[in-house]
Write a protein that holds these residues in place. Structure first.
Motif, PDB file in Angstrom:
ATOM      1  N   PHE A 122       0.143  -3.590 -14.587  1.00 40.54           N
ATOM      2  CA  PHE A 122      -0.933  -3.166 -13.687  1.00 40.54           C
ATOM      3  C   PHE A 122      -2.246  -3.041 -14.447  1.00 40.54           C
ATOM      4  O   PHE A 122      -3.316  -3.330 -13.906  1.00 40.54           O
ATOM      5  CB  PHE A 122      -0.568  -1.852 -12.969  1.00 40.54           C
ATOM      6  CG  PHE A 122      -1.535  -1.482 -11.874  1.00 40.54           C
ATOM      7  CD1 PHE A 122      -1.920  -2.408 -10.905  1.00 40.54           C
ATOM      8  CD2 PHE A 122      -2.081  -0.203 -11.801  1.00 40.54           C
ATOM      9  CE1 PHE A 122      -2.834  -2.072  -9.893  1.00 40.54           C
ATOM     10  CE2 PHE A 122      -2.985   0.142 -10.800  1.00 40.54           C
ATOM     11  CZ  PHE A 122      -3.355  -0.791  -9.848  1.00 40.54           C
ATOM     12  N   ALA A 125      -3.427  -6.504 -14.584  1.00 34.17           N
ATOM     13  CA  ALA A 125      -3.863  -6.950 -13.254  1.00 34.17           C
ATOM     14  C   ALA A 125      -5.242  -6.416 -12.893  1.00 34.17           C
ATOM     15  O   ALA A 125      -6.042  -7.113 -12.274  1.00 34.17           O
ATOM     16  CB  ALA A 125      -2.848  -6.502 -12.201  1.00 34.17           C
ATOM     17  N   ALA A 126      -5.517  -5.162 -13.286  1.00 31.40           N
ATOM     18  CA  ALA A 126      -6.743  -4.505 -12.832  1.00 31.40           C
ATOM     19  C   ALA A 126      -7.893  -4.583 -13.839  1.00 31.40           C
ATOM     20  O   ALA A 126      -9.055  -4.513 -13.452  1.00 31.40           O
ATOM     21  CB  ALA A 126      -6.451  -3.039 -12.508  1.00 31.40           C
ATOM     22  N   GLY A 130      -8.230  -8.629 -13.742  1.00 27.70           N
ATOM     23  CA  GLY A 130      -7.099  -9.497 -14.066  1.00 27.70           C
ATOM     24  C   GLY A 130      -7.263 -10.308 -15.328  1.00 27.70           C
ATOM     25  O   GLY A 130      -8.096 -11.200 -15.389  1.00 27.70           O
ATOM     26  N   LYS A 150       5.561  -8.312  -9.749  1.00 28.53           N
ATOM     27  CA  LYS A 150       5.271  -7.007  -9.151  1.00 28.53           C
ATOM     28  C   LYS A 150       4.971  -6.006 -10.247  1.00 28.53           C
ATOM     29  O   LYS A 150       5.804  -5.765 -11.120  1.00 28.53           O
ATOM     30  CB  LYS A 150       6.466  -6.512  -8.353  1.00 28.53           C
ATOM     31  CG  LYS A 150       6.560  -7.053  -6.961  1.00 28.53           C
ATOM     32  CD  LYS A 150       7.614  -6.267  -6.209  1.00 28.53           C
ATOM     33  CE  LYS A 150       7.644  -6.642  -4.748  1.00 28.53           C
ATOM     34  NZ  LYS A 150       8.571  -5.748  -4.014  1.00 28.53           N
ATOM     35  N   VAL A 151       3.805  -5.424 -10.209  1.00 29.98           N
ATOM     36  CA  VAL A 151       3.429  -4.410 -11.194  1.00 29.98           C
ATOM     37  C   VAL A 151       2.906  -3.206 -10.420  1.00 29.98           C
ATOM     38  O   VAL A 151       2.394  -3.360  -9.308  1.00 29.98           O
ATOM     39  CB  VAL A 151       2.356  -4.952 -12.171  1.00 29.98           C
ATOM     40  CG1 VAL A 151       2.933  -6.084 -13.004  1.00 29.98           C
ATOM     41  CG2 VAL A 151       1.118  -5.436 -11.425  1.00 29.98           C
ATOM     42  N   ALA A 152       3.068  -2.017 -10.968  1.00 26.08           N
ATOM     43  CA  ALA A 152       2.685  -0.827 -10.205  1.00 26.08           C
ATOM     44  C   ALA A 152       2.783   0.444 -11.024  1.00 26.08           C
ATOM     45  O   ALA A 152       3.424   0.479 -12.068  1.00 26.08           O
ATOM     46  CB  ALA A 152       3.580  -0.682  -8.979  1.00 26.08           C
ATOM     47  N   GLY A 163      -0.296  -0.766  -6.817  1.00 26.10           N
ATOM     48  CA  GLY A 163       0.067  -1.906  -7.660  1.00 26.10           C
ATOM     49  C   GLY A 163      -0.570  -3.217  -7.258  1.00 26.10           C
ATOM     50  O   GLY A 163      -1.560  -3.257  -6.519  1.00 26.10           O
ATOM     51  N   ALA A 164       0.010  -4.284  -7.775  1.00 27.08           N
ATOM     52  CA  ALA A 164      -0.540  -5.623  -7.546  1.00 27.08           C
ATOM     53  C   ALA A 164       0.560  -6.652  -7.763  1.00 27.08           C
ATOM     54  O   ALA A 164       1.658  -6.319  -8.221  1.00 27.08           O
ATOM     55  CB  ALA A 164      -1.692  -5.881  -8.518  1.00 27.08           C
ATOM     56  N   PHE A 165       0.254  -7.897  -7.417  1.00 30.39           N
ATOM     57  CA  PHE A 165       1.080  -9.021  -7.827  1.00 30.39           C
ATOM     58  C   PHE A 165       0.337  -9.700  -8.967  1.00 30.39           C
ATOM     59  O   PHE A 165      -0.783 -10.171  -8.777  1.00 30.39           O
ATOM     60  CB  PHE A 165       1.285 -10.009  -6.671  1.00 30.39           C
ATOM     61  CG  PHE A 165       2.179  -9.473  -5.594  1.00 30.39           C
ATOM     62  CD1 PHE A 165       3.551  -9.641  -5.667  1.00 30.39           C
ATOM     63  CD2 PHE A 165       1.650  -8.792  -4.510  1.00 30.39           C
ATOM     64  CE1 PHE A 165       4.389  -9.138  -4.680  1.00 30.39           C
ATOM     65  CE2 PHE A 165       2.481  -8.287  -3.511  1.00 30.39           C
ATOM     66  CZ  PHE A 165       3.850  -8.464  -3.603  1.00 30.39           C
ATOM     67  N   ARG A 243       4.647 -13.229  -2.106  1.00 26.34           N
ATOM     68  CA  ARG A 243       3.962 -12.008  -1.685  1.00 26.34           C
ATOM     69  C   ARG A 243       4.794 -11.083  -0.802  1.00 26.34           C
ATOM     70  O   ARG A 243       4.242 -10.217  -0.124  1.00 26.34           O
ATOM     71  CB  ARG A 243       2.666 -12.359  -0.939  1.00 26.34           C
ATOM     72  CG  ARG A 243       1.732 -13.314  -1.651  1.00 26.34           C
ATOM     73  CD  ARG A 243       0.905 -12.674  -2.729  1.00 26.34           C
ATOM     74  NE  ARG A 243       0.128 -11.555  -2.241  1.00 26.34           N
ATOM     75  CZ  ARG A 243      -0.772 -10.921  -2.983  1.00 26.34           C
ATOM     76  NH1 ARG A 243      -1.017 -11.313  -4.219  1.00 26.34           N
ATOM     77  NH2 ARG A 243      -1.422  -9.903  -2.504  1.00 26.34           N
ATOM     78  N   GLU A 244       6.105 -11.259  -0.831  1.00 25.97           N
ATOM     79  CA  GLU A 244       6.987 -10.412  -0.032  1.00 25.97           C
ATOM     80  C   GLU A 244       6.608 -10.383   1.441  1.00 25.97           C
ATOM     81  O   GLU A 244       6.373  -9.331   2.031  1.00 25.97           O
ATOM     82  CB  GLU A 244       7.036  -8.971  -0.575  1.00 25.97           C
ATOM     83  CG  GLU A 244       8.187  -8.203   0.072  1.00 25.97           C
ATOM     84  CD  GLU A 244       8.531  -6.891  -0.620  1.00 25.97           C
ATOM     85  OE1 GLU A 244       8.107  -6.702  -1.768  1.00 25.97           O
ATOM     86  OE2 GLU A 244       9.242  -6.090  -0.019  1.00 25.97           O
TER      87      GLU A 244
END
Lengths: 372, 372
Positions: A122, A125-126, A130, A150-152, A163-165, A243-244
């Motif tokens: 995460f 990602a952030a 990214g 998947k990160v969170a 979180g994010a992908f 993306r689920e």
């Protein structure tokens, strides 16, 4: 990659975000080479995120390999355990990244288990919206979180809610690092491996059943195969649904109850693998309520018991608290309860019509004192 | 959309993430209809994020419109100002989202300026790894942040360092909401509008120059046209480069110095538009150092003065602090200074070879006491 005879390589197919998972022995010292081969700019600083349990075992091997290849690497260590998956620790790591001078071409490496992977992922990602991310998992359980992006971090009211992908550039699975795992974590790791079999591949479930002894003894070849097959199932599912939106939800088998148990336990008492082991038995009982394969709950329970995993909810967990925790879970959408239900070994279905009373009944039936 | 004669509509082209920007009068009360038309599920709770300055003006109109359409909406109010763009306030909003029962089909609405948009957008991006996002900007400046999906919060060491790319479902620009803006914010908003002309469209810069009076008087038709053209430039750039690999960086004209000034000012003294107004004069002086159009610095300065914008750095800002703040900025990659430089009015170039001494010289030359 011909040097090591046991090296297994798997590609997670995600178009231009595709990435390889390398599974083998003696891989940590090849980190720097892999960075060079994949064109990571040498001038861009690297942040190595690890935890207090893993740091002294493997951090310097990874760092040395990177430094020999010419990279500038800074180490950031978080406390071992789920509590580090918080917004506060995330903030500390952003500070570390800024102080280490990470720029948009930099990389964050996660060296550790699922907690470090989710947290450092995460951050990657952030940070500057990214940057590159590399995973070096050191637990069996992390085979799961290393596929799919998947990160969170957690929130006090719900797990993984922030979180994010964010897909890694590559995953480096060095089997040697798993030898140092406490036995309890080994068992918990196999819960997620077996889950991948239960949702997709009956043959692999049977193989795990037969090889339980070798797997628990961490025999390299059995372990390498199990991780490869576990990653493969997840990779197929994720490739078809990054993306689920739909299919990917099947990966949540056992997780609705599992996450609720972890929340009630305060993220400490139960390992994730233990929680979903109990959760999967619950899902199998739900399957029987729906009229699917009548022996599936007993069969699921037998298999998890063989791996030394818990299949009952500790008696002191209040049913009300468990039910309430589920209401905050992501699997609860628009007023209905959604569950992944095993129709048979190797096949699941998503049911969006699960009555809350059924779930409550199953939770109560799984309580330790109530037996089977 | 034929009911309102003045309605302008622009599509930001991003493949399956394309979305419309609607610019017109009397639009707030149509929020609920737009939600229905675009298929937002009525059962999924909505979180309306706004700030203490905007809340009493427009929040109830938006909420009423949504409730009449059948939506369940919860209001979350943050303090007005850049300080709310923090991880702490972000955490509060995640709590609010959980308490309001937001699920994966829910929507976060940002009703306010750029701060609310960036903050609420990052909540939408990270909550359950991404849910729907709608922007209702109430400032001129927000025309910029409403295009392109950049969302973020600040860190004490750097602005916008924690964020994501998360596109809104639609942007609703109600020109009536701009009438309540303080004059200082109106001027600051035009800095970003003019920036879009400076990087891409000389004709539009000339139009702004001629229409300065009507624009500052907030004449609806002039304002609607200016926002439409500003959004259009940004939209073209973003469509060609969603993830800021290359072209998108041109949007940072004036921002390297601008962000540094804001950081030194503690996010309070200078409005963003004021900071980049000064920054753009700096960039124009840099252009002259590189030997481009020799009159461009004076021309840029004249235009910003016409809009009542600052073109000098307040005397008490230490040059060292400004330089240091720039080193933490995203535009600083791999040890070189990167600047967007205006070659001519309506045309820019990205230079990665800017000597630090030049920048220092320009910063010092822009100090209030040193005059022109």
């Amino acid at each position: 990659m011909a040097a090591s005879t046991e090296l297994r390589e798997l590609t997670v197919e995600l178009g231009e975000r595709s990435y390889p998972i390398l599974i083998g022995t003696d891989l940590l010292k090849r980190t720097g080479d892999l960075f060079l081969k994949r064109g990571f700019p040498v001038k861009a600083p690297v942040l190595l995120v690890t935890d207090s349990a893993v740091e002294h075992l493997y951090a310097s091997t990874v760092e040395e390999s990177l430094r020999q290849a010419g990279y500038n690497v800074t180490r950031a260590v978080v406390s071992s355990g789920e509590k580090s998956k918080s917004l506060g620790v995330f903030d500390d790591l952003i500070t570390a990244a800024l102080e280490a001078g990470l720029d948009r071409k930099s990389t964050v490496i996660a060296l550790g288990g699922g907690v470090v992977g989710d947290l450092a992922g995460f951050v990657a990602a952030a940070y500057m919206r990214g940057i590159r991310f590399v995973q070096i998992p050191t637990t069996i359980l992390a085979h799961d979180s290393s596929v799919g992006g998947k990160v969170a971090v957690n929130h006090r009211l719900a797990k993984n809610i922030i979180g994010a992908f964010h897909q890694p550039e590559f995953v480096l699975y060095d089997l040697d690092t798993l030898k140092s795992l406490p036995m309890r974590e080994v068992r918990a790791g196999y819960a997620e491996v077996i889950k991948h079999g239960l949702i997709w591949n009956e043959e692999f479930v049977n193989w795990c059943d037969e090889r339980a002894e070798q797997l628990l003894a961490l025999d390299s070849d059995s372990l390498g195969h199990a991780l490869y097959e576990g990653c493969k199932v997840k990779s197929i599912v994720v490739s078809r649904d990054e993306r689920e939106n739909d299919l990917r939800a099947i990966l949540n088998l056992g997780h609705t109850i599992g996450h609720a148990l972890e929340a009630v336990a305060g993220y400490n008492e139960l390992l994730h693998g233990e929680a979903i082991s109990i959760g999967m038995v619950g899902s199998a009982r739900l399957a029987e309520k729906f009229g699917y394969d009548p022996g599936i709950a007993e069969e699921t329970e037998r298999l998890f018991r063989k791996f030394g995993l818990p299949v009952r909810i500790p008696a002191h967990y209040a049913t009300d608290s468990i039910m309430e925790a589920m209401m905050h879970d992501k699997k609860f959408a628009e007023g209905k309860m959604v569950f992944v239900v095993p129709k048979a070994i190797g096949e699941v279905e998503i049911r969006g019509d699960v009555p809350v009373e059924w779930v409550r009944g199953i939770v109560e039936g799984l309580k330790e004192e109530s037996g089977k």
